[in-house]
Design a protein around this motif. Structure first.
Motif, PDB file in Angstrom:
ATOM      1  N   UNK A  18      31.545 100.343  51.830  1.00 32.71           N
ATOM      2  CA  UNK A  18      32.660 100.158  52.764  1.00 32.71           C
ATOM      3  C   UNK A  18      33.206 101.526  53.197  1.00 32.71           C
ATOM      4  N   UNK A  19      33.381 101.713  54.503  1.00 36.89           N
ATOM      5  CA  UNK A  19      33.809 103.027  54.968  1.00 36.89           C
ATOM      6  C   UNK A  19      35.309 103.224  54.755  1.00 36.89           C
TER       7      UNK A  19
ATOM      8  N   UNK B 233      37.389 101.478  57.379  1.00 37.86           N
ATOM      9  CA  UNK B 233      37.550 100.045  57.156  1.00 37.86           C
ATOM     10  C   UNK B 233      38.629  99.796  56.112  1.00 37.86           C
TER      11      UNK B 233
ATOM     12  N   UNK C  56      41.899  99.991  57.611  1.00 36.28           N
ATOM     13  CA  UNK C  56      42.253  98.797  58.379  1.00 36.28           C
ATOM     14  C   UNK C  56      42.819  97.718  57.437  1.00 36.28           C
ATOM     15  N   UNK C  57      42.159  97.567  56.279  1.00 35.24           N
ATOM     16  CA  UNK C  57      42.649  96.618  55.277  1.00 35.24           C
ATOM     17  C   UNK C  57      44.010  97.067  54.761  1.00 35.24           C
TER      18      UNK C  57
ATOM     19  N   UNK D 154      41.385  86.057  63.363  1.00 33.57           N
ATOM     20  CA  UNK D 154      40.770  85.148  62.394  1.00 33.57           C
ATOM     21  C   UNK D 154      41.614  85.038  61.123  1.00 33.57           C
ATOM     22  N   UNK D 155      42.133  86.185  60.653  1.00 31.63           N
ATOM     23  CA  UNK D 155      42.976  86.153  59.452  1.00 31.63           C
ATOM     24  C   UNK D 155      44.208  85.285  59.684  1.00 31.63           C
TER      25      UNK D 155
ATOM     26  N   UNK E 144      44.234  82.569  61.530  1.00 29.51           N
ATOM     27  CA  UNK E 144      43.860  81.156  61.414  1.00 29.51           C
ATOM     28  C   UNK E 144      43.749  80.763  59.938  1.00 29.51           C
TER      29      UNK E 144
ATOM     30  N   UNK F 138      39.994  83.497  51.826  1.00 27.11           N
ATOM     31  CA  UNK F 138      39.713  84.913  52.068  1.00 27.11           C
ATOM     32  C   UNK F 138      38.538  85.367  51.208  1.00 27.11           C
TER      33      UNK F 138
ATOM     34  N   UNK G  55      36.113  83.522  50.027  1.00 29.23           N
ATOM     35  CA  UNK G  55      34.881  82.902  50.530  1.00 29.23           C
ATOM     36  C   UNK G  55      34.286  83.758  51.650  1.00 29.23           C
ATOM     37  N   UNK G  56      35.154  84.245  52.543  1.00 25.46           N
ATOM     38  CA  UNK G  56      34.684  85.094  53.646  1.00 25.46           C
ATOM     39  C   UNK G  56      34.117  86.405  53.133  1.00 25.46           C
ATOM     40  N   UNK G  57      34.769  86.953  52.116  1.00 20.36           N
ATOM     41  CA  UNK G  57      34.349  88.254  51.613  1.00 20.36           C
ATOM     42  C   UNK G  57      33.015  88.182  50.890  1.00 20.36           C
ATOM     43  N   UNK G  58      32.714  87.022  50.298  1.00 21.71           N
ATOM     44  CA  UNK G  58      31.501  86.923  49.477  1.00 21.71           C
ATOM     45  C   UNK G  58      30.261  86.614  50.292  1.00 21.71           C
ATOM     46  N   UNK G  59      30.427  85.911  51.420  1.00 18.42           N
ATOM     47  CA  UNK G  59      29.236  85.484  52.178  1.00 18.42           C
ATOM     48  C   UNK G  59      28.550  86.645  52.855  1.00 18.42           C
TER      49      UNK G  59
END
Lengths: 78, 136
Positions: B1-2, B5, B8-9, B71-72, B74, B130, B132-136
């Motif tokens: 991860x840069x 990024x 941004x988080x 998206x976050x 939603x 959240x 689930x999104x991070x793991x896929x």
């Protein structure tokens, strides 16, 4: 709406994190787009297309228009 | 991860600390006041602090919503919708049970438990979506 995000990202040799960074969104958003769980807003769709340097229709395809195209091809073949 | 990024988080979570600090501070102070305050009557300072907790957290959620991308947002709204639905269902059930019994009153602890349970559900749902999104 289907998309070719994963393919285009691979062509441009970008990771999800790098693409997310360019678009100023989270990596989760890119992942949700690629897996088809989320359809982006118009501004985000245009920004995506701009990153890959292609028209927006090359990134996103409407399911209905795909079906029509498939039907047209099938009718030509028969 | 840069690094960009990560920043941004960080941008999303950066505004959270004042609210989280205020929540912890208010909680600890309220508990202390409850234990040291007068017994057998309403402890106004402690009650006010406890009542302020949901408000502080609502402000935190608002901040989180503003700093999130589309998206976050939603994901956040899905968690809120599910929680609201289940809290309303739980309150309706409690109200119906309370109405059915003639002289019984609903214990305040039941309502507090519904609130805390609902809030825990919200945090769990948001975390699960959240993750689930991070793991896929």
């Amino acid at each position: 709406v289907k998309n070719r995000l994963r393919v285009l990202r691979a062509i441009h040799d970008l990771t999800q994190a790098e693409l997310a960074e360019r678009l100023q969104v989270s990596r989760q958003t890119i992942n949700a787009l690629e897996t088809g769980r989320y359809d982006p807003s118009l501004p985000l769709a245009f920004r995506l297309a701009r990153v890959f340097g292609v028209p927006v229709e090359e990134v996103f395809q409407d399911d209905a228009s795909q079906d029509k195209t498939r039907l047209r091809i099938n009718s030509r073949q028969h | 991860m840069s690094k960009k990024h990560l920043s941004q988080q960080k941008h999303v979570w950066a505004g959270q600390w004042p609210y989280l600090t205020a929540t912890v501070f208010a909680s600890v102070l309220a508990v202390l006041l409850l234990f040291t305050g007068p017994k057998g009557q309403v402890n106004l300072p402690a009650t006010s602090l406890l009542a302020a907790l949901p408000i502080i957290d609502a402000l935190r959620q608002l901040q989180l919503y503003r700093r999130s991308d589309e998206y976050q947002r939603t994901v956040l709204l899905k968690s809120v919708a599910l929680t609201a639905l289940l809290i309303m269902a739980a309150l309706l059930i409690v109200a119906l049970v309370a109405a059915a019994s003639v002289s019984e009153q609903v214990a305040p602890l039941t309502l507090i438990a519904i609130y805390l349970g609902g809030y825990a559900l919200f945090l769990l749902t948001h975390w699960a979506l959240t993750r689930q999104d991070a793991q896929e």
